[in-house]
Design an enzyme around this catalytic site. Structure first.
Site, mmCIF file in Angstrom:
data_model
loop_
_atom_site.group_PDB
_atom_site.id
_atom_site.type_symbol
_atom_site.label_atom_id
_atom_site.label_comp_id
_atom_site.label_asym_id
_atom_site.label_seq_id
_atom_site.Cartn_x
_atom_site.Cartn_y
_atom_site.Cartn_z
ATOM 1 N N HIS A 116 41.161 35.995 -45.738
ATOM 2 C CA HIS A 116 41.921 36.210 -46.912
ATOM 3 C C HIS A 116 40.764 36.379 -48.072
ATOM 4 C CE1 HIS A 116 40.066 32.013 -46.730
ATOM 5 N NE2 HIS A 116 40.405 32.057 -48.094
ATOM 6 N N HIS A 255 37.040 36.468 -46.375
ATOM 7 C CA HIS A 255 36.272 35.508 -45.596
ATOM 8 C C HIS A 255 37.094 34.888 -44.772
ATOM 9 C CE1 HIS A 255 37.437 33.493 -49.562
ATOM 10 N NE2 HIS A 255 37.414 32.324 -49.093
HETATM 11 C C1 SIN Z 1 37.792 28.744 -48.335
HETATM 12 O O1 SIN Z 1 38.483 29.559 -48.106
HETATM 13 O O2 SIN Z 1 37.598 29.026 -49.744
HETATM 14 C C2 SIN Z 1 36.860 27.883 -47.728
HETATM 15 C C3 SIN Z 1 35.859 28.612 -46.977
HETATM 16 C C4 SIN Z 1 35.074 27.552 -46.240
HETATM 17 O O3 SIN Z 1 35.391 26.286 -46.219
HETATM 18 O O4 SIN Z 1 34.058 27.904 -45.484
#
Ligand code: SIN
Length: 282
Positions: A116, A255
């Site tokens: 996302h 990410h």
């Molecule tokens: C997020 O999706 O913003 C969290 C990313 C993470 O916890 O690594």
């Protein structure tokens, strides 16, 4: 170069106020010669802004920051934003600018374990997010994977680029954050407002459909794009250590938070930078 940095690391020689060590060919750089517990010099801020645009995600190590330090770093890039989700897994803290990202043996599900960009369901999605983790699972796990949507776009065939050009897609926040969370349509291919480069702007978490095409066609194209965007060729997997920071450009990087560490503890805080422009067609 600072002693703390590994001597066999390659640095980008075009920076001299901070050090910038690229992590992979397409995405990510580790920033050194910087202390985030103090205000930065103008030169450092200028170079940090450039590194953020050049590398899409910047990482910092060994920075034991307070809420004030966290917010000060974000404000070099823009005003602090608020989460648009109705039902979230992350939680507010006593400071409305900072959210708690804490997971332990009592946490049934972590947030972000799907590819996302943060809250692309908003009309003006956040510019970026800064996640600081002070506590990391002792035996590894809890990495975050980042992917460059510029590289993903560049690797599409010319025929696919032509097909996607001009399409829009619906990003529905209710899919992740429950009813009442906003939805917005954005172009499928957008142009980054600062780099001027084109990129793919759909993601598995929020994009519900491509508008104005039959549902079967939308589903097939989105399935192809999600698999394409997640390819390891343009991804980088960040291994956290205690007191590391990841600061990603939400406008061009996807990410994925890897949920492989239950029942260990992973704990930190996130500050979000407001998006002041809607994504524009590429
Ligand atoms: C997020 O999706 O913003 C969290 C990313 C993470 O916890 O690594």
């Amino acid at each position: 170069m600072p002693d703390a940095l590994n001597s066999d690391t390659t640095f980008d020689p075009t920076y001299n106020q901070i050090s910038v060590a690229p992590c992979s060919p397409y995405i990510g750089a580790e920033i050194g010669r910087i202390d985030l517990t103090r205000p930065l010099s103008d030169g450092q801020v200028t170079e940090l802004r450039r590194a953020f645009i050049d590398y899409l995600v910047v990482f910092f190590r060994d920075q034991e920051i307070s809420f004030e330090d966290h917010v000060r770093l974000a404000e070099y890039f823009g005003p602090i934003g608020a989460h648009v989700g109705v039902k979230t897994i992350s939680n507010p803290t006593e400071d409305p600018r900072v959210r708690l990202f804490h997971y332990d043996e009592t946490t049934p599900k972590i947030s972000g374990d799907i590819w996302h960009t943060d809250q692309s369901c908003a009309e003006f999605p956040p510019l970026g997010s800064i996640l600081y983790n002070h506590t990391i699972p002792p035996n590894g796990g809890g990495d975050t994977i980042f992917a460059s949507m510029y590289a993903a776009y560049d690797a599409l065939s010319d025929r696919m680029k032509t097909y996607l050009d001009g399409l829009t897609a619906l990003h529905d926040g209710a899919r992740i954050f429950g009813p009442g969370t906003p939805a917005a349509s954005h172009p499928v291919i957008v142009r980054h407002p600062e780099s001027g480069k084109k990129l793919i702007y759909v993601n598995d978490a929020f994009t519900a459909k491509i508008n104005d095409v039959p549902p079967e066609e939308s589903d097939a194209i989105l399935r192809f794009l999600y698999a394409h965007c997640a390819r390891p060729e343009w991804s980088f997997r960040f291994r956290w250590r205690p007191h590391s920071i990841a600061f990603w450009d939400n406008r061009c990087a996807h990410h994925y938070a890897v949920p492989d560490y239950w029942p260990a503890v992973r704990s930190g805080y996130r500050v979000q930078i407001d998006g002041v422009v809607a994504p524009v067609a590429g």
